[in-house]
Design a protein around this motif. Sequence first.
Motif, mmCIF file in Angstrom:
data_model
loop_
_atom_site.group_PDB
_atom_site.id
_atom_site.type_symbol
_atom_site.label_atom_id
_atom_site.label_comp_id
_atom_site.label_asym_id
_atom_site.label_seq_id
_atom_site.Cartn_x
_atom_site.Cartn_y
_atom_site.Cartn_z
ATOM 1 N N VAL A 49 0.820 -1.216 0.000
ATOM 2 C CA VAL A 49 0.000 0.000 0.000
ATOM 3 C C VAL A 49 0.851 1.261 0.000
ATOM 4 C CG1 VAL A 49 -1.663 1.345 1.334
ATOM 5 C CG2 VAL A 49 -2.012 -1.103 1.022
ATOM 6 N N GLU A 50 1.849 1.325 0.854
ATOM 7 C CA GLU A 50 2.665 2.532 0.966
ATOM 8 C C GLU A 50 3.817 2.573 -0.034
ATOM 9 O OE1 GLU A 50 1.939 5.231 2.655
ATOM 10 O OE2 GLU A 50 0.150 4.292 3.490
ATOM 11 N N ARG A 51 4.040 1.510 -0.763
ATOM 12 C CA ARG A 51 5.095 1.505 -1.782
ATOM 13 C C ARG A 51 4.578 2.176 -3.041
ATOM 14 N NH1 ARG A 51 6.525 -4.462 -0.357
ATOM 15 N NH2 ARG A 51 7.863 -4.115 1.427
ATOM 16 N N THR A 52 5.487 2.381 -3.991
ATOM 17 C CA THR A 52 5.104 3.035 -5.245
ATOM 18 C C THR A 52 5.703 2.288 -6.430
ATOM 19 O OG1 THR A 52 7.034 4.478 -5.444
ATOM 20 C CG2 THR A 52 5.194 5.276 -4.064
ATOM 21 N N GLY A 53 5.400 2.782 -7.613
ATOM 22 C CA GLY A 53 5.944 2.225 -8.835
ATOM 23 C C GLY A 53 7.438 2.416 -8.992
ATOM 24 N N PHE A 54 8.073 3.090 -8.054
ATOM 25 C CA PHE A 54 9.537 3.200 -8.054
ATOM 26 C C PHE A 54 10.171 1.976 -7.386
ATOM 27 C CE2 PHE A 54 8.284 7.762 -8.015
ATOM 28 C CZ PHE A 54 8.789 8.088 -9.263
ATOM 29 N N ASP A 55 9.363 1.178 -6.678
ATOM 30 C CA ASP A 55 9.863 0.006 -5.968
ATOM 31 C C ASP A 55 9.819 -1.227 -6.870
ATOM 32 O OD1 ASP A 55 10.300 1.248 -3.376
ATOM 33 O OD2 ASP A 55 8.112 1.425 -3.269
ATOM 34 N N GLY B 158 -5.088 5.250 -7.393
ATOM 35 C CA GLY B 158 -4.408 6.205 -6.523
ATOM 36 C C GLY B 158 -3.221 6.914 -7.124
ATOM 37 N N GLY B 159 -2.754 6.463 -8.285
ATOM 38 C CA GLY B 159 -1.621 7.112 -8.937
ATOM 39 C C GLY B 159 -0.272 6.783 -8.323
ATOM 40 N N ARG B 160 -0.187 5.645 -7.634
ATOM 41 C CA ARG B 160 1.057 5.296 -6.946
ATOM 42 C C ARG B 160 1.723 4.033 -7.497
ATOM 43 N NH1 ARG B 160 1.828 7.361 -1.856
ATOM 44 N NH2 ARG B 160 2.785 5.418 -1.186
ATOM 45 N N HIS B 161 0.944 3.096 -8.028
ATOM 46 C CA HIS B 161 1.490 1.796 -8.409
ATOM 47 C C HIS B 161 1.504 1.594 -9.925
ATOM 48 C CE1 HIS B 161 -0.066 1.178 -4.220
ATOM 49 N NE2 HIS B 161 1.161 0.727 -4.091
ATOM 50 N N ARG B 162 0.333 1.245 -10.482
ATOM 51 C CA ARG B 162 0.248 0.939 -11.918
ATOM 52 C C ARG B 162 0.601 2.129 -12.785
ATOM 53 N NH1 ARG B 162 -5.694 -1.306 -11.156
ATOM 54 N NH2 ARG B 162 -5.508 0.338 -9.605
ATOM 55 N N ALA B 163 0.098 3.301 -12.448
ATOM 56 C CA ALA B 163 0.344 4.487 -13.273
ATOM 57 C C ALA B 163 1.829 4.837 -13.315
ATOM 58 C CB ALA B 163 -0.478 5.669 -12.754
ATOM 59 N N VAL B 164 2.477 4.803 -12.166
ATOM 60 C CA VAL B 164 3.909 5.140 -12.096
ATOM 61 C C VAL B 164 4.737 4.101 -12.847
ATOM 62 C CG1 VAL B 164 5.883 5.409 -10.540
ATOM 63 C CG2 VAL B 164 3.677 6.461 -9.959
ATOM 64 N N THR B 165 4.470 2.826 -12.581
ATOM 65 C CA THR B 165 5.234 1.761 -13.232
ATOM 66 C C THR B 165 5.113 1.835 -14.747
ATOM 67 O OG1 THR B 165 4.997 0.287 -11.324
ATOM 68 C CG2 THR B 165 5.494 -0.750 -13.442
ATOM 69 N N THR B 166 3.896 1.983 -15.245
ATOM 70 C CA THR B 166 3.713 2.010 -16.703
ATOM 71 C C THR B 166 4.304 3.275 -17.315
ATOM 72 O OG1 THR B 166 1.457 2.851 -16.440
ATOM 73 C CG2 THR B 166 1.716 0.459 -16.726
ATOM 74 N N ALA B 167 4.236 4.383 -16.604
ATOM 75 C CA ALA B 167 4.860 5.618 -17.106
ATOM 76 C C ALA B 167 6.368 5.426 -17.246
ATOM 77 C CB ALA B 167 4.548 6.794 -16.189
ATOM 78 N N ALA C 28 -1.464 11.189 -0.226
ATOM 79 C CA ALA C 28 -1.908 10.164 0.725
ATOM 80 C C ALA C 28 -2.719 9.083 0.027
ATOM 81 C CB ALA C 28 -2.747 10.814 1.820
ATOM 82 N N VAL C 29 -2.582 7.862 0.521
ATOM 83 C CA VAL C 29 -3.378 6.755 0.004
ATOM 84 C C VAL C 29 -4.824 7.003 0.405
ATOM 85 C CG1 VAL C 29 -3.788 4.271 0.143
ATOM 86 C CG2 VAL C 29 -1.446 5.157 0.159
ATOM 87 N N LYS C 30 -5.729 6.933 -0.568
ATOM 88 C CA LYS C 30 -7.151 7.148 -0.280
ATOM 89 C C LYS C 30 -7.841 5.808 -0.057
ATOM 90 C CE LYS C 30 -8.115 11.553 -2.112
ATOM 91 N NZ LYS C 30 -9.238 12.414 -2.071
ATOM 92 N N PRO C 31 -8.720 5.746 0.936
ATOM 93 C CA PRO C 31 -9.488 4.512 1.144
ATOM 94 C C PRO C 31 -10.352 4.239 -0.085
ATOM 95 C CG PRO C 31 -9.868 6.077 2.934
ATOM 96 C CD PRO C 31 -9.074 6.778 1.883
ATOM 97 N N ARG C 32 -10.480 2.958 -0.430
ATOM 98 C CA ARG C 32 -11.300 2.615 -1.586
ATOM 99 C C ARG C 32 -11.845 1.211 -1.470
ATOM 100 N NH1 ARG C 32 -6.632 1.521 -5.949
ATOM 101 N NH2 ARG C 32 -5.025 1.191 -4.436
ATOM 102 N N THR C 33 -12.818 0.946 -2.324
ATOM 103 C CA THR C 33 -13.441 -0.374 -2.351
ATOM 104 C C THR C 33 -12.547 -1.327 -3.137
ATOM 105 O OG1 THR C 33 -14.642 0.102 -4.381
ATOM 106 C CG2 THR C 33 -15.738 0.682 -2.313
#
Length: 172
Positions: free
Chosen positions: A53-59, A103-112, A136-141
């Motif tokens: 959750v707290e990691r990003t596409g840089f990891d 959230g713009g932290r995982h898939r979007a960053v990695t693919t960019a 910040a990570v937003k709560p989601r379903t």
Amino acid sequence: MDRTQQSDALASGPRTVRIVSFGYLHGEPPAAHLTLDLRKHFRDPHALSPEMVERTGFDADVQYVVMMTPGVVELMEATAAAVTAFAFGPSATTTVVATGCAGGRHRAVTTALYLSHLLISDGFRVEVEHRDVDKAVKPRTADGEAVDTAEVTRRQLPAALVADTEQVGGAR
């Protein structure tokens, strides 16, 4: 345009491509020639593994999960081909590609990042912006939709307390 013609055209000066990664939960997509919505069709590391959750596409572990999702590499290659078509069109200006996930932290960053690698390899000048990676990570379903945290709070509180809290300007 084949690769030889593309190389000849780039010899006159590299074309510029701007890639913006973003999260739909943080606002509207940026204006772009191509917008990739990665929310519904590609694995979300956030949903697969709570420790991501707290990691990003840089990891590296996030990149691995995203890039091993069936279809992602093919989508990035097709996007690179589409960028080439835009870049060498009659009114060629900076081509903008937006990659978005929840959230713009995982898939979007990695693919960019991966798309930028492909385009640099093809001779393009690439600028990358990660609009929401530090938000910040937003709560989601489970399906990536935003959760109304005020509504969650209201459901968890007894009805009488909710009414009292709302009267004094608390949870809304």
